[in-house]
Write a protein that holds these residues in place. Sequence first.
Motif, PDB file in Angstrom:
ATOM      1  N   ASN A 113      13.178  -5.278  17.027  1.00 29.68           N
ATOM      2  CA  ASN A 113      12.043  -6.182  16.843  1.00 29.68           C
ATOM      3  C   ASN A 113      10.837  -5.358  16.391  1.00 29.68           C
ATOM      4  O   ASN A 113      10.835  -4.128  16.474  1.00 29.68           O
ATOM      5  CB  ASN A 113      11.743  -6.969  18.115  1.00 29.68           C
ATOM      6  CG  ASN A 113      11.362  -6.075  19.286  1.00 29.68           C
ATOM      7  OD1 ASN A 113      10.295  -5.460  19.288  1.00 29.68           O
ATOM      8  ND2 ASN A 113      12.232  -5.991  20.292  1.00 29.68           N
ATOM      9  N   THR A 114       9.822  -6.041  15.916  1.00 27.70           N
ATOM     10  CA  THR A 114       8.707  -5.349  15.275  1.00 27.70           C
ATOM     11  C   THR A 114       8.009  -4.383  16.226  1.00 27.70           C
ATOM     12  O   THR A 114       7.709  -3.235  15.857  1.00 27.70           O
ATOM     13  CB  THR A 114       7.708  -6.370  14.715  1.00 27.70           C
ATOM     14  OG1 THR A 114       8.365  -7.150  13.703  1.00 27.70           O
ATOM     15  CG2 THR A 114       6.501  -5.675  14.098  1.00 27.70           C
ATOM     16  N   ALA A 115       7.741  -4.807  17.463  1.00 22.52           N
ATOM     17  CA  ALA A 115       7.048  -3.926  18.410  1.00 22.52           C
ATOM     18  C   ALA A 115       7.874  -2.682  18.703  1.00 22.52           C
ATOM     19  O   ALA A 115       7.344  -1.561  18.748  1.00 22.52           O
ATOM     20  CB  ALA A 115       6.750  -4.689  19.700  1.00 22.52           C
ATOM     21  N   GLN A 116       9.167  -2.867  18.904  1.00 23.88           N
ATOM     22  CA  GLN A 116      10.054  -1.735  19.182  1.00 23.88           C
ATOM     23  C   GLN A 116      10.068  -0.751  18.010  1.00 23.88           C
ATOM     24  O   GLN A 116       9.969   0.462  18.195  1.00 23.88           O
ATOM     25  CB  GLN A 116      11.468  -2.258  19.441  1.00 23.88           C
ATOM     26  CG  GLN A 116      12.507  -1.166  19.681  1.00 23.88           C
ATOM     27  CD  GLN A 116      13.923  -1.731  19.689  1.00 23.88           C
ATOM     28  OE1 GLN A 116      14.195  -2.754  19.068  1.00 23.88           O
ATOM     29  NE2 GLN A 116      14.823  -1.074  20.409  1.00 23.88           N
ATOM     30  N   MET A 117      10.171  -1.271  16.796  1.00 22.59           N
ATOM     31  CA  MET A 117      10.245  -0.406  15.626  1.00 22.59           C
ATOM     32  C   MET A 117       8.923   0.309  15.341  1.00 22.59           C
ATOM     33  O   MET A 117       8.904   1.450  14.887  1.00 22.59           O
ATOM     34  CB  MET A 117      10.681  -1.222  14.412  1.00 22.59           C
ATOM     35  CG  MET A 117      12.128  -1.691  14.464  1.00 22.59           C
ATOM     36  SD  MET A 117      13.335  -0.325  14.429  1.00 22.59           S
ATOM     37  CE  MET A 117      13.644  -0.085  16.184  1.00 22.59           C
ATOM     38  N   ARG A 118       7.808  -0.363  15.633  1.00 27.89           N
ATOM     39  CA  ARG A 118       6.511   0.289  15.431  1.00 27.89           C
ATOM     40  C   ARG A 118       6.361   1.505  16.348  1.00 27.89           C
ATOM     41  O   ARG A 118       5.738   2.508  15.972  1.00 27.89           O
ATOM     42  CB  ARG A 118       5.371  -0.702  15.682  1.00 27.89           C
ATOM     43  CG  ARG A 118       5.129  -1.646  14.506  1.00 27.89           C
ATOM     44  CD  ARG A 118       3.919  -2.533  14.744  1.00 27.89           C
ATOM     45  NE  ARG A 118       3.634  -3.346  13.580  1.00 27.89           N
ATOM     46  CZ  ARG A 118       2.910  -2.964  12.548  1.00 27.89           C
ATOM     47  NH1 ARG A 118       2.362  -1.754  12.561  1.00 27.89           N
ATOM     48  NH2 ARG A 118       2.693  -3.755  11.516  1.00 27.89           N
ATOM     49  N   ALA A 119       6.915   1.424  17.539  1.00 28.27           N
ATOM     50  CA  ALA A 119       6.843   2.559  18.454  1.00 28.27           C
ATOM     51  C   ALA A 119       7.554   3.783  17.893  1.00 28.27           C
ATOM     52  O   ALA A 119       7.226   4.921  18.233  1.00 28.27           O
ATOM     53  CB  ALA A 119       7.447   2.171  19.807  1.00 28.27           C
ATOM     54  N   TYR A 120       8.534   3.562  17.003  1.00 31.38           N
ATOM     55  CA  TYR A 120       9.259   4.659  16.373  1.00 31.38           C
ATOM     56  C   TYR A 120       8.706   5.012  14.992  1.00 31.38           C
ATOM     57  O   TYR A 120       9.251   5.876  14.312  1.00 31.38           O
ATOM     58  CB  TYR A 120      10.739   4.298  16.231  1.00 31.38           C
ATOM     59  CG  TYR A 120      11.513   4.413  17.516  1.00 31.38           C
ATOM     60  CD1 TYR A 120      12.051   5.631  17.922  1.00 31.38           C
ATOM     61  CD2 TYR A 120      11.718   3.303  18.329  1.00 31.38           C
ATOM     62  CE1 TYR A 120      12.767   5.749  19.090  1.00 31.38           C
ATOM     63  CE2 TYR A 120      12.439   3.404  19.514  1.00 31.38           C
ATOM     64  CZ  TYR A 120      12.961   4.629  19.888  1.00 31.38           C
ATOM     65  OH  TYR A 120      13.675   4.742  21.060  1.00 31.38           O
ATOM     66  N   GLU A 128      11.932  -8.014   6.303  1.00 34.65           N
ATOM     67  CA  GLU A 128      12.022  -6.766   5.544  1.00 34.65           C
ATOM     68  C   GLU A 128      13.000  -5.789   6.171  1.00 34.65           C
ATOM     69  O   GLU A 128      13.661  -5.016   5.459  1.00 34.65           O
ATOM     70  CB  GLU A 128      10.643  -6.109   5.441  1.00 34.65           C
ATOM     71  CG  GLU A 128       9.829  -6.538   4.237  1.00 34.65           C
ATOM     72  CD  GLU A 128       8.717  -5.550   3.936  1.00 34.65           C
ATOM     73  OE1 GLU A 128       8.680  -5.007   2.821  1.00 34.65           O
ATOM     74  OE2 GLU A 128       7.888  -5.340   4.844  1.00 34.65           O
ATOM     75  N   ARG A 129      13.114  -5.798   7.500  1.00 33.13           N
ATOM     76  CA  ARG A 129      14.088  -4.907   8.141  1.00 33.13           C
ATOM     77  C   ARG A 129      15.499  -5.243   7.687  1.00 33.13           C
ATOM     78  O   ARG A 129      16.334  -4.347   7.505  1.00 33.13           O
ATOM     79  CB  ARG A 129      13.966  -4.994   9.662  1.00 33.13           C
ATOM     80  CG  ARG A 129      12.717  -4.357  10.218  1.00 33.13           C
ATOM     81  CD  ARG A 129      12.825  -4.094  11.711  1.00 33.13           C
ATOM     82  NE  ARG A 129      13.008  -5.302  12.492  1.00 33.13           N
ATOM     83  CZ  ARG A 129      12.026  -6.103  12.887  1.00 33.13           C
ATOM     84  NH1 ARG A 129      10.774  -5.820  12.544  1.00 33.13           N
ATOM     85  NH2 ARG A 129      12.262  -7.177  13.610  1.00 33.13           N
TER      86      ARG A 129
END
Length: 380
Positions: A113-120, A128-129
């Motif tokens: 999810n967007t929040a999880q991916m932003r952390a990385y 887009e993912r």
Amino acid sequence: MSGKNDEIEVFWYLTAPDGHSPWSADGARKIDLPYLKQIAGAVDQLGYTGALLATGPHDAWVLGSSLITSTENMKFLIAIHPPLISPVLAAKMTQTFDDFSDGRIILNIINGNTAQMRAYGSTLGHDERYMYSDEWIQVWKKAVAGESLDFHGKYIMAEGKALQLSSAHQPTPPLFFGGSSQAAHAIAAKHIDTYLSWGETPPQVAEKIKDLKALAAEQDRTLKFGIRLYLIVRDSDEEAWNEARRLLKTMDPDVVATMQGNLRQSDSVGQQRMIANHTGTIPEDPRELEIYPDLWAGLSLVRPGPGTAIVGSPETVLKRIQEYRDAGITTFIVSGIPLLEEAYRVGEQILPYLPIAKPSDKKSIKEDDEKVYTWNHKIH
């Protein structure tokens, strides 16, 4: 519709946290490599197809590599996030793992999810993912197969031949994948071998399978289908529901409120479906969270992702598994709480009555009339 004796795959779960109530400080168990080796040993010896190494506190690739020499039969279903790693490097890792494990690797493509991916460090939005994964999978497949690359996409560019090996699987190891949005379904239909659902009811699963089969047919492809579920198995239905009651009593309302607040912000369609199964509060009676006969949504109060469990005696659990099989499911990724003890319980009370092919001797399983008769007796 599946026949009662068509072969299936059953994977166990091999990811922290764990314990008798891992969402609470006094119920969580220390998770280290020796403990994970115990679980892997159970999976390897009890007849499971393999184990899912999901995203969690430990890196799935390092964990899987650490368990290769401790196991002989277990397949490794390893989670990977495409936006976080080069597809060619991932192909090299896959080739190496495939070589060292004698062909026991499967990849589980995770879009997160967007929040999880932003952390990385990834800033791609939801759809887009999946567009990125579309390109990533194409490059990964060519690289794993040992082909020279000439790919120029919107997100990924790869040229030449970087790898010296080819996969033990031909042309590539299998790909698993989940996602409930239409963007996810489109990618699954185009590229994936086994599509996974998150513990939805059999009618919901049947509807998704119908949609995905139609999309795959447009690509001249066919898919297999799997589901991720918890199992709460006890000698009787009453004992199983008492265990569900025990789990509820270990949940802290503040922990539940924090978890539910975080999950409501997720842009995962599958996660929103899990949230819709309850009101976000702990009921007195576990049966208040029974969303379908013998299917309990209680665990989604305290954990992200799939949070439903089949609850009941071995006979009840087997009947519900059969209903999922009738809907089109051939792969089950299951777990219990705690992982080690419940791996043995499920291995002793459920697996012997399921037609699971042994990796080294699929033909003998197909011809094993005694197991067929035992299975038929158990579910009727």
